[in-house]
Design a protein around this motif. Structure first.
Motif, PDB file in Angstrom:
ATOM      1  N   SER A 279       5.887  22.547 -14.747  1.00  0.00           N
ATOM      2  CA  SER A 279       7.045  22.981 -15.708  1.00  0.00           C
ATOM      3  C   SER A 279       8.568  21.913 -14.763  1.00  0.00           C
ATOM      4  CB  SER A 279       7.329  24.233 -14.001  1.00  0.00           C
ATOM      5  OG  SER A 279       8.995  24.329 -14.328  1.00  0.00           O
ATOM      6  N   PRO A 280       8.956  21.900 -15.938  1.00  0.00           N
ATOM      7  CA  PRO A 280      10.331  20.883 -16.069  1.00  0.00           C
ATOM      8  C   PRO A 280      11.033  21.035 -14.864  1.00  0.00           C
ATOM      9  CG  PRO A 280      10.558  22.290 -17.845  1.00  0.00           C
ATOM     10  CD  PRO A 280       9.545  22.666 -17.616  1.00  0.00           C
ATOM     11  N   MET A 281      10.838  22.540 -14.141  1.00  0.00           N
ATOM     12  CA  MET A 281      12.209  22.785 -13.370  1.00  0.00           C
ATOM     13  C   MET A 281      12.620  22.250 -12.110  1.00  0.00           C
ATOM     14  SD  MET A 281      12.886  26.682 -11.231  1.00  0.00           S
ATOM     15  CE  MET A 281      13.383  27.076 -13.170  1.00  0.00           C
ATOM     16  N   GLY A 282      13.015  21.307 -11.917  1.00  0.00           N
ATOM     17  CA  GLY A 282      13.800  20.621  -9.981  1.00  0.00           C
ATOM     18  C   GLY A 282      12.948  18.612 -10.807  1.00  0.00           C
ATOM     19  N   TYR A 283      11.649  18.554 -11.639  1.00  0.00           N
ATOM     20  CA  TYR A 283      11.334  17.301 -11.903  1.00  0.00           C
ATOM     21  C   TYR A 283      12.270  16.465 -11.927  1.00  0.00           C
ATOM     22  CZ  TYR A 283       7.235  19.602 -11.500  1.00  0.00           C
ATOM     23  OH  TYR A 283       6.195  20.028 -11.184  1.00  0.00           O
ATOM     24  N   SER A 284      12.940  16.586 -12.988  1.00  0.00           N
ATOM     25  CA  SER A 284      14.406  15.681 -12.897  1.00  0.00           C
ATOM     26  C   SER A 284      15.094  14.657 -11.683  1.00  0.00           C
ATOM     27  CB  SER A 284      15.398  16.178 -14.827  1.00  0.00           C
ATOM     28  OG  SER A 284      15.744  17.195 -13.892  1.00  0.00           O
TER      29      SER A 284
ATOM     30  N   GLN B  28       0.738  -1.756   0.281  1.00  0.00           N
ATOM     31  CA  GLN B  28      -0.099  -0.324  -0.260  1.00  0.00           C
ATOM     32  C   GLN B  28       0.548   1.053  -0.015  1.00  0.00           C
ATOM     33  OE1 GLN B  28      -3.569   0.388   0.130  1.00  0.00           O
ATOM     34  NE2 GLN B  28      -3.742   2.283   0.358  1.00  0.00           N
ATOM     35  N   VAL B  29       2.035   1.734   0.652  1.00  0.00           N
ATOM     36  CA  VAL B  29       2.769   2.264   1.062  1.00  0.00           C
ATOM     37  C   VAL B  29       3.167   3.061  -0.731  1.00  0.00           C
ATOM     38  CG1 VAL B  29       2.667   2.664   3.844  1.00  0.00           C
ATOM     39  CG2 VAL B  29       4.645   1.519   2.120  1.00  0.00           C
ATOM     40  N   GLU B  30       3.565   1.608  -0.281  1.00  0.00           N
ATOM     41  CA  GLU B  30       5.005   1.176  -2.080  1.00  0.00           C
ATOM     42  C   GLU B  30       3.917   2.051  -3.094  1.00  0.00           C
ATOM     43  OE1 GLU B  30       7.618  -1.227  -4.032  1.00  0.00           O
ATOM     44  OE2 GLU B  30       6.053  -2.397  -3.094  1.00  0.00           O
ATOM     45  N   GLN B  31       2.804   1.472  -3.220  1.00  0.00           N
ATOM     46  CA  GLN B  31       1.742   2.480  -4.145  1.00  0.00           C
ATOM     47  C   GLN B  31       1.337   3.751  -3.806  1.00  0.00           C
ATOM     48  OE1 GLN B  31       0.050   0.820  -7.658  1.00  0.00           O
ATOM     49  NE2 GLN B  31       0.132   3.293  -7.451  1.00  0.00           N
ATOM     50  N   GLN B  32       1.749   3.869  -2.682  1.00  0.00           N
ATOM     51  CA  GLN B  32       1.458   5.861  -2.743  1.00  0.00           C
ATOM     52  C   GLN B  32       2.740   6.414  -2.820  1.00  0.00           C
ATOM     53  OE1 GLN B  32      -1.794   6.114  -1.795  1.00  0.00           O
ATOM     54  NE2 GLN B  32      -1.551   7.133   0.275  1.00  0.00           N
ATOM     55  N   LEU B  33       3.539   6.127  -2.419  1.00  0.00           N
ATOM     56  CA  LEU B  33       4.930   6.795  -3.399  1.00  0.00           C
ATOM     57  C   LEU B  33       4.532   7.106  -4.884  1.00  0.00           C
ATOM     58  CD1 LEU B  33       7.622   7.779  -3.224  1.00  0.00           C
ATOM     59  CD2 LEU B  33       8.702   5.610  -2.804  1.00  0.00           C
ATOM     60  N   THR B  34       4.990   5.735  -5.415  1.00  0.00           N
ATOM     61  CA  THR B  34       4.297   5.758  -6.760  1.00  0.00           C
ATOM     62  C   THR B  34       3.259   6.747  -7.363  1.00  0.00           C
ATOM     63  OG1 THR B  34       5.301   3.165  -6.720  1.00  0.00           O
ATOM     64  CG2 THR B  34       4.557   4.924  -8.382  1.00  0.00           C
ATOM     65  N   ASP B  35       2.142   7.042  -7.257  1.00  0.00           N
ATOM     66  CA  ASP B  35       1.366   8.013  -7.185  1.00  0.00           C
ATOM     67  C   ASP B  35       1.397   9.006  -6.846  1.00  0.00           C
ATOM     68  OD1 ASP B  35      -0.134   5.833  -7.937  1.00  0.00           O
ATOM     69  OD2 ASP B  35      -1.542   5.464  -6.939  1.00  0.00           O
ATOM     70  N   ALA B  36       2.215   9.590  -5.905  1.00  0.00           N
ATOM     71  CA  ALA B  36       2.989  10.636  -5.246  1.00  0.00           C
ATOM     72  C   ALA B  36       3.396  10.972  -5.796  1.00  0.00           C
ATOM     73  CB  ALA B  36       3.614  10.868  -3.563  1.00  0.00           C
ATOM     74  N   VAL B  37       4.319  10.522  -6.208  1.00  0.00           N
ATOM     75  CA  VAL B  37       5.911  11.132  -6.956  1.00  0.00           C
ATOM     76  C   VAL B  37       5.315  11.232  -8.859  1.00  0.00           C
ATOM     77  CG1 VAL B  37       7.991  10.070  -8.884  1.00  0.00           C
ATOM     78  CG2 VAL B  37       7.415  10.227  -6.406  1.00  0.00           C
TER      79      VAL B  37
ATOM     80  N   VAL C 263      12.069  16.500  -2.164  1.00  0.00           N
ATOM     81  CA  VAL C 263      13.766  15.545  -2.692  1.00  0.00           C
ATOM     82  C   VAL C 263      13.828  15.085  -0.377  1.00  0.00           C
ATOM     83  CG1 VAL C 263      13.774  16.725  -4.326  1.00  0.00           C
ATOM     84  CG2 VAL C 263      15.052  17.642  -2.372  1.00  0.00           C
ATOM     85  N   ARG C 264      12.999  16.216   0.100  1.00  0.00           N
ATOM     86  CA  ARG C 264      13.572  15.866   1.308  1.00  0.00           C
ATOM     87  C   ARG C 264      12.656  14.420   1.377  1.00  0.00           C
ATOM     88  NH1 ARG C 264      16.748  14.929   5.395  1.00  0.00           N
ATOM     89  NH2 ARG C 264      16.127  14.999   7.398  1.00  0.00           N
TER      90      ARG C 264
ATOM     91  N   VAL D  27      14.200  14.879  -9.045  1.00  0.00           N
ATOM     92  CA  VAL D  27      12.763  14.272  -8.757  1.00  0.00           C
ATOM     93  C   VAL D  27      12.426  12.922  -8.676  1.00  0.00           C
ATOM     94  CG1 VAL D  27      10.236  14.101  -7.625  1.00  0.00           C
ATOM     95  CG2 VAL D  27      11.721  16.416  -7.629  1.00  0.00           C
ATOM     96  N   ARG D  28      12.711  13.072 -10.088  1.00  0.00           N
ATOM     97  CA  ARG D  28      12.486  10.890 -11.102  1.00  0.00           C
ATOM     98  C   ARG D  28      13.556  10.788 -11.107  1.00  0.00           C
ATOM     99  NH1 ARG D  28      10.661  14.586 -15.481  1.00  0.00           N
ATOM    100  NH2 ARG D  28       8.168  15.097 -15.801  1.00  0.00           N
ATOM    101  N   HIS D  29      14.613  11.209 -10.669  1.00  0.00           N
ATOM    102  CA  HIS D  29      15.552  10.094 -10.213  1.00  0.00           C
ATOM    103  C   HIS D  29      15.614   9.920  -9.132  1.00  0.00           C
ATOM    104  CE1 HIS D  29      20.056   8.979 -11.493  1.00  0.00           C
ATOM    105  NE2 HIS D  29      20.588   9.373 -10.651  1.00  0.00           N
ATOM    106  N   LEU D  30      15.895  10.642  -8.314  1.00  0.00           N
ATOM    107  CA  LEU D  30      15.667  10.104  -6.706  1.00  0.00           C
ATOM    108  C   LEU D  30      14.900   8.924  -5.853  1.00  0.00           C
ATOM    109  CD1 LEU D  30      17.139  10.796  -3.692  1.00  0.00           C
ATOM    110  CD2 LEU D  30      15.769  12.324  -3.554  1.00  0.00           C
ATOM    111  N   ALA D  31      13.724   9.835  -6.469  1.00  0.00           N
ATOM    112  CA  ALA D  31      12.468   8.621  -6.185  1.00  0.00           C
ATOM    113  C   ALA D  31      12.585   7.461  -7.196  1.00  0.00           C
ATOM    114  CB  ALA D  31      11.016   9.503  -7.326  1.00  0.00           C
ATOM    115  N   GLN D  32      13.189   7.199  -8.616  1.00  0.00           N
ATOM    116  CA  GLN D  32      13.773   5.619  -8.752  1.00  0.00           C
ATOM    117  C   GLN D  32      14.800   5.100  -7.956  1.00  0.00           C
ATOM    118  OE1 GLN D  32      15.218   6.420 -12.604  1.00  0.00           O
ATOM    119  NE2 GLN D  32      15.568   4.033 -13.146  1.00  0.00           N
ATOM    120  N   SER D  33      15.861   5.851  -7.993  1.00  0.00           N
ATOM    121  CA  SER D  33      16.515   4.760  -6.173  1.00  0.00           C
ATOM    122  C   SER D  33      15.684   4.595  -5.336  1.00  0.00           C
ATOM    123  CB  SER D  33      17.357   6.073  -5.740  1.00  0.00           C
ATOM    124  OG  SER D  33      18.274   6.012  -7.229  1.00  0.00           O
ATOM    125  N   VAL D  34      15.029   5.413  -4.450  1.00  0.00           N
ATOM    126  CA  VAL D  34      13.947   5.443  -3.357  1.00  0.00           C
ATOM    127  C   VAL D  34      12.900   3.629  -3.713  1.00  0.00           C
ATOM    128  CG1 VAL D  34      12.004   6.560  -1.451  1.00  0.00           C
ATOM    129  CG2 VAL D  34      14.457   7.763  -2.331  1.00  0.00           C
TER     130      VAL D  34
END
Length: 230
Positions: free
Chosen positions: A123-128, A32-41, A198-199, A130-137
């Motif tokens: 806006s794409p600013m900062g999203y790259s 459930q929390v894994e899906q929450q993370l995926t959807d939030a990102v 990112v925090r 987020v995507r990169h860190l979210a993938q690792s997390v």
């Protein structure tokens, strides 16, 4: 390897239905929390306010699951008075559900920032970052849950080392985001939201590491929390 085999044999021979149900419930909460993370990102990166709202609304279910599992653990201790590895498992589950609930909280925070960001348009600013860190997390969380499901202490220990990579990627993201604000002061308000995102991702990595520590505790009987170099 022998520790793992001995533990698995023990599980196969004396694991009763209540303990197995608790473990299954923990895995369900992890999913459930894994899906929450995926959807939030996804809500952040696709400026999807509807999906962000869904993540926020579903957080109550994560809280309910924590309470239900905690109650089941208390009942097992009271009724069965488990010893040795059975007791370690119950203790580890109570610790793990607390970390999973906090992961759910961080996903909810990300969703709330997604709502604020969508108000100012895509806006794409900062999203790259987020995507990169979210993938690792997401990967470290998936590995942590998998090691718990299979009682695999070796995978848990290896996954814990990946948290160092998360910390480095987090610091890199911070530098990039600060650069954005310095180059374009108009972006400050927006980038601050990304900084909080990112925090939250970095904290989720920490909680995933905690899950791995509990796997080692269950399988090897060693409490490695707060130990440097582990």
């Amino acid at each position: 390897m022998m520790d793992k085999l001995k533990f698995e044999n023990h599980i196969a021979s004396v694991f009763d239905e209540e303990l197995e149900e608790i473990r299954n419930d923990l895995m369900a909460m992890g999913g459930q929390v894994e899906q929450q993370l995926t959807d939030a990102v996804q809500a952040i990166c696709e400026a999807d306010s509807q999906l962000a709202e869904q993540v926020i609304q579903r957080d109550h279910r994560v809280d309910e699951m924590e309470l239900e599992i905690d109650e089941a653990c208390v009942l097992v201790i009271a009724r069965r008075q488990p010893a040795a590895s059975d007791l370690r498992l119950v203790v580890a589950v109570t610790r793990a559900v607390a970390d999973l609930e906090r992961i759910g909280d961080e996903a909810k925070k990300i969703a709330k920032h997604a709502l604020e960001l969508t108000e100012s348009g895509p806006s794409p600013m900062g999203y790259s970052e987020v995507r990169h860190l979210a993938q690792s997390v997401s990967q470290i969380l998936r590995n942590a849950l998998d090691s718990f499901a299979r009682f695999d202490a070796d995978t848990a220990l290896a996954t814990m080392q990946e948290d160092k990579k998360i910390d480095m990627e987090y610091k890199t993201a911070l530098r990039e985001l600060v650069t954005y604000m310095m180059e374009d002061p108009r972006s400050i308000s927006r980038v601050i939201n990304i900084l909080w995102v990112v925090r939250s991702l970095e904290r989720i990595g920490d909680h995933a590491k905690n899950l791995c520590e509990q796997v080692v505790f269950v399988v090897k009987g060693k409490d490695i929390r707060h130990r440097n170099g582990q």
